[in-house]
Motif scaffolding. Sequence first.
Motif, PDB file in Angstrom:
ATOM      1  N   PHE A   1       0.937  -1.205   0.031  1.00 13.18           N
ATOM      2  CA  PHE A   1       0.012   0.135   0.013  1.00 13.18           C
ATOM      3  C   PHE A   1       0.953   1.391  -0.029  1.00 13.18           C
ATOM      4  O   PHE A   1       0.435   2.212  -0.536  1.00 13.18           O
ATOM      5  CB  PHE A   1      -0.958   0.049   1.244  1.00 13.18           C
ATOM      6  N   SER A   2       2.000   1.193   0.698  1.00 13.14           N
ATOM      7  CA  SER A   2       2.833   2.343   0.681  1.00 13.14           C
ATOM      8  C   SER A   2       3.472   2.556  -0.729  1.00 13.14           C
ATOM      9  O   SER A   2       3.540   3.686  -1.207  1.00 13.14           O
ATOM     10  CB  SER A   2       4.067   2.153   1.606  1.00 13.14           C
ATOM     11  N   CYS A   3       3.701   1.493  -1.516  1.00 13.83           N
ATOM     12  CA  CYS A   3       4.044   1.775  -2.970  1.00 13.83           C
ATOM     13  C   CYS A   3       3.261   2.365  -3.820  1.00 13.83           C
ATOM     14  O   CYS A   3       3.227   3.292  -4.502  1.00 13.83           O
ATOM     15  CB  CYS A   3       4.390   0.452  -3.619  1.00 13.83           C
ATOM     16  N   THR A   4       1.753   2.144  -3.653  1.00 10.25           N
ATOM     17  CA  THR A   4       0.755   2.905  -4.420  1.00 10.25           C
ATOM     18  C   THR A   4       0.523   4.092  -3.957  1.00 10.25           C
ATOM     19  O   THR A   4       0.291   4.798  -4.716  1.00 10.25           O
ATOM     20  CB  THR A   4      -0.726   1.781  -3.988  1.00 10.25           C
ATOM     21  N   LEU A   5       0.818   4.694  -2.581  1.00  7.88           N
ATOM     22  CA  LEU A   5       0.527   5.909  -2.257  1.00  7.88           C
ATOM     23  C   LEU A   5       1.684   6.696  -2.921  1.00  7.88           C
ATOM     24  O   LEU A   5       1.593   7.764  -3.087  1.00  7.88           O
ATOM     25  CB  LEU A   5       0.562   5.966  -0.652  1.00  7.88           C
ATOM     26  N   GLY A   6       2.991   5.945  -3.075  1.00  8.43           N
ATOM     27  CA  GLY A   6       4.125   6.412  -3.835  1.00  8.43           C
ATOM     28  C   GLY A   6       3.846   6.696  -5.063  1.00  8.43           C
ATOM     29  O   GLY A   6       4.207   7.895  -5.789  1.00  8.43           O
ATOM     30  N   MET A   7       3.122   5.931  -5.673  1.00 10.88           N
ATOM     31  CA  MET A   7       2.831   6.172  -7.092  1.00 10.88           C
ATOM     32  C   MET A   7       1.818   7.360  -7.563  1.00 10.88           C
ATOM     33  O   MET A   7       1.750   8.050  -8.443  1.00 10.88           O
ATOM     34  CB  MET A   7       2.374   4.891  -7.898  1.00 10.88           C
ATOM     35  N   TYR A   8       0.957   7.379  -6.368  1.00 11.53           N
ATOM     36  CA  TYR A   8      -0.022   8.512  -6.156  1.00 11.53           C
ATOM     37  C   TYR A   8       0.551   9.889  -6.382  1.00 11.53           C
ATOM     38  O   TYR A   8      -0.085  10.778  -7.077  1.00 11.53           O
ATOM     39  CB  TYR A   8      -1.053   8.449  -5.125  1.00 11.53           C
ATOM     40  N   MET A   9       1.573   9.828  -5.508  1.00 13.51           N
ATOM     41  CA  MET A   9       2.503  11.420  -5.624  1.00 13.51           C
ATOM     42  C   MET A   9       2.999  11.699  -7.013  1.00 13.51           C
ATOM     43  O   MET A   9       3.061  12.986  -7.238  1.00 13.51           O
ATOM     44  CB  MET A   9       3.402  11.224  -4.646  1.00 13.51           C
ATOM     45  N   ILE A  10       2.941  10.707  -7.854  1.00 12.12           N
ATOM     46  CA  ILE A  10       3.538  11.141  -9.154  1.00 12.12           C
ATOM     47  C   ILE A  10       2.442  11.141 -10.114  1.00 12.12           C
ATOM     48  O   ILE A  10       2.161  12.233 -11.070  1.00 12.12           O
ATOM     49  CB  ILE A  10       4.545   9.711  -9.804  1.00 12.12           C
ATOM     50  N   PHE A  11       1.459  10.430 -10.285  1.00  8.62           N
ATOM     51  CA  PHE A  11       0.170  10.058 -11.236  1.00  8.62           C
ATOM     52  C   PHE A  11      -0.873  10.939 -10.668  1.00  8.62           C
ATOM     53  O   PHE A  11      -1.631  11.352 -11.600  1.00  8.62           O
ATOM     54  CB  PHE A  11      -0.024   8.731 -11.432  1.00  8.62           C
ATOM     55  N   GLU A  12      -1.148  11.042  -9.551  1.00  6.56           N
ATOM     56  CA  GLU A  12      -2.269  11.799  -8.846  1.00  6.56           C
ATOM     57  C   GLU A  12      -3.650  11.006  -9.360  1.00  6.56           C
ATOM     58  O   GLU A  12      -4.696  11.797  -9.535  1.00  6.56           O
ATOM     59  CB  GLU A  12      -2.325  13.221  -9.187  1.00  6.56           C
ATOM     60  N   ASN A  13      -3.659   9.733  -9.393  1.00  8.72           N
ATOM     61  CA  ASN A  13      -4.770   9.007  -9.839  1.00  8.72           C
ATOM     62  C   ASN A  13      -5.511   8.304  -8.527  1.00  8.72           C
ATOM     63  O   ASN A  13      -4.810   7.396  -8.215  1.00  8.72           O
ATOM     64  CB  ASN A  13      -4.424   8.038 -11.040  1.00  8.72           C
ATOM     65  N   TYR A  14      -6.685   8.564  -8.256  1.00  9.44           N
ATOM     66  CA  TYR A  14      -6.988   8.009  -7.021  1.00  9.44           C
ATOM     67  C   TYR A  14      -7.375   6.453  -7.122  1.00  9.44           C
ATOM     68  O   TYR A  14      -7.512   5.856  -6.198  1.00  9.44           O
ATOM     69  CB  TYR A  14      -8.501   8.857  -6.583  1.00  9.44           C
ATOM     70  N   LEU A  15      -7.688   5.955  -8.323  1.00 13.23           N
ATOM     71  CA  LEU A  15      -7.820   4.626  -8.537  1.00 13.23           C
ATOM     72  C   LEU A  15      -6.562   3.792  -7.949  1.00 13.23           C
ATOM     73  O   LEU A  15      -6.837   2.708  -7.583  1.00 13.23           O
ATOM     74  CB  LEU A  15      -8.281   4.356  -9.954  1.00 13.23           C
ATOM     75  N   LEU A  16      -5.541   4.387  -8.119  1.00 14.09           N
ATOM     76  CA  LEU A  16      -4.312   3.790  -7.588  1.00 14.09           C
ATOM     77  C   LEU A  16      -4.578   3.330  -5.944  1.00 14.09           C
ATOM     78  O   LEU A  16      -4.264   2.225  -5.669  1.00 14.09           O
ATOM     79  CB  LEU A  16      -3.057   4.506  -7.837  1.00 14.09           C
ATOM     80  N   VAL A  17      -4.975   4.653  -5.425  1.00 12.41           N
ATOM     81  CA  VAL A  17      -5.114   4.109  -3.976  1.00 12.41           C
ATOM     82  C   VAL A  17      -6.032   3.224  -3.732  1.00 12.41           C
ATOM     83  O   VAL A  17      -5.699   2.526  -2.795  1.00 12.41           O
ATOM     84  CB  VAL A  17      -5.479   5.834  -3.171  1.00 12.41           C
ATOM     85  N   CYS A  18      -7.173   3.263  -4.392  1.00 14.71           N
ATOM     86  CA  CYS A  18      -8.407   2.316  -4.179  1.00 14.71           C
ATOM     87  C   CYS A  18      -8.015   0.947  -4.377  1.00 14.71           C
ATOM     88  O   CYS A  18      -8.144  -0.060  -3.649  1.00 14.71           O
ATOM     89  CB  CYS A  18      -9.525   2.624  -5.014  1.00 14.71           C
ATOM     90  N   ALA A  19      -7.368   0.631  -5.577  1.00 16.63           N
ATOM     91  CA  ALA A  19      -6.668  -0.505  -5.974  1.00 16.63           C
ATOM     92  C   ALA A  19      -5.728  -1.269  -4.876  1.00 16.63           C
ATOM     93  O   ALA A  19      -5.804  -2.242  -4.560  1.00 16.63           O
ATOM     94  CB  ALA A  19      -6.272  -0.622  -7.331  1.00 16.63           C
ATOM     95  N   GLY A  20      -4.708  -0.239  -4.529  1.00 13.74           N
ATOM     96  CA  GLY A  20      -3.913  -0.610  -3.760  1.00 13.74           C
ATOM     97  C   GLY A  20      -4.256  -1.098  -2.278  1.00 13.74           C
ATOM     98  O   GLY A  20      -3.955  -1.919  -1.510  1.00 13.74           O
ATOM     99  N   GLY A  21      -5.372  -0.309  -1.852  1.00 17.95           N
ATOM    100  CA  GLY A  21      -6.182  -0.751  -0.621  1.00 17.95           C
ATOM    101  C   GLY A  21      -6.787  -1.644  -0.484  1.00 17.95           C
ATOM    102  O   GLY A  21      -6.977  -2.669   0.337  1.00 17.95           O
TER     103      GLY A  21
END
Length: 488
Positions: free
Chosen positions: A448-468
Amino acid sequence: MGWLKTKREYVNSVKWGAYGIGVSFFKQVCLLPAFLHAVGYNQYSFWLVLFSISSLIASVSLGHYHFVANYFNLVYKKGADPEGVLKPVVASNFIYAILQVLGVIFVCLPGVLSMFSGFSESYIADFQGEFCFIFLFVSRVLFFYATLFLGRLLEPFGYVRETMKIQTVGDLFDVLITLLVVLITGSLLYACFAVALTSALFFLVVSAHVKKRLGFSLRLHFSKFGEGIAFIKESFLLNASFFVEKAYEQGVNLIVVLFFSAQCLPIFATTRVISNVFYRFSLISILPLFPEIQKYYVLGNYKYTARVMQKFWVYSSFAIILVIVLVFKLLPYIYELWTKGEIKFNLGLITSLFIGVLFQNFATIIYEFFKKVNLSWQMLLLNVIRVAVICLGMFLFGRINYIPGLGIAFLSAELLCCFTGFAFLQNIFGEQLKKRQIVYYLFPVLFFSCTLGMYMIFENYLLVCAGGLVSLGVIYKLQRMFSVQKDG
C-alpha cells in the motif's frame, strides 16, 4: 471470570483511549482556526514554537516517570509495601523538577529564547514571550506529572482505565480553556496563564484522587534523597531514550524552524495533526494490553507476547489502510475549510507522512514493549536513529526548501526504525517470532505504501483504491490464518 474481568477492563480502557483520541483531534482541529481568528498566523507560529520548547524541557523526566512507574508495578506484584517504595521515587522526581526549573531560567536569558524560537528579541518582548513560555512550562510539567506518573500508580491495582480517563479529562480541560480564553481575550499571554492555572487545579485534583486510592499521601521526604539519586542513575538510559523520543515529537518543530523557516511550521504542524490521529489510535489499542504483556514477559512466555503483537499488526493495519482509502480524496477540501484557506494544502507532504505513519504504527507496539520492560539500550538506539535521520533529511531538503521533504524525512526515519526494531525484537524472542512471519504481516503495508508513492507521481485516486483493496484482502487472509492457528 478472571478473563472476563480482564477483557471488560481492556474494553473500558480502549473506550477512554478513544475518547482521548477524540479530544486530541478536537484540540488540534479547533486550535488552528481559533488562533488564526484571534491572534493571526504569526502569533500562531510563535505559540507553536513556545509550546514545543516548554514541552521539551518538561519531558526531561518522562522516561524517569515511566521507569519508576514500571518499577512500582513490578515490585507491588511481588508484595512490597507501596508507601515505602514510593518515598525515594518522590524524592527523585523532585530532583528532576529542580533541573527543569534551571533549564527554564537558562532559556529565559536574553537572546537564548530568540535563538531557540527563531523569533527576534523585539518580537518576543512585544508579545511578552518569556512569560508565555514560563506559563506553558508550568502547565506541561504539572500535566505530565499528573498523567504519566500519578495516574500510572493506579495500574497495579487494576485501574488501567482510570489512567486513560485522567489523561483524557486533562486534555479536555486544557483545550477548552485555551480556546475560550484566546477567543475572548485575543491574547497569547492570557491564554498561557489560564492553561497554567487549569493544570495546577487539575494536578491538585488528581493528587487527591490518587491519595484516596492508595490510602496514603505522596509527601516529599528529604531523608530519601540518597535513594532518589540511585533511582535517577538506574533510570538514566530509559530517561535518555524518552528525551530523545520527545525531542523527535516536539523538537521536530524546532528543527523545521532551524532548517526551513518559522513560516513553514504551520504547514508541517497542521498536516502532521492529520497523520497523528493514526498514531494515537495505535497507542490506545496497545496500552491496555501491557499489564498482561509485562506479566508474561517476566514469566518468560515470549510466545504469548509475540502473538499479541501479530494480532495488533493485523487489526491496526486493516483499520488505518481502510480509513486512508476512504478519506484521502476528501483531504484537500477538508484542509482548506479547516485552515480557512490561509495555509496551502501540500499533497506530497501528506502522502509521505501517511506512508511514514503506516510503518510507525507497525513499530509502535515494539517501542512500547521496550519501554514497559525497561529495555533501555534498545529504546535509546532506536530514538537516536530516528532523530538523526529526520535531522539529516530536513537539513538536506531545507537547503532547497522542498516542503514535501519534511514528510520524506519523517518516512525515512520511521522506515529505518521499523526494520531495526524488528531486528531487536527477533533477537529477543528467537524462534517465538520467525522472520518469515514478520514478512507476511509487513507485506500489505509495503504494498500500500508503494501505491501511495505512485499516487504522488500520477495523482490518480484509482491507484489508492486498488492498492487499498489488495492490501486489505491480504490482511484479511492473515487474520483468517491467525484465527486458524489460534483454534489449532
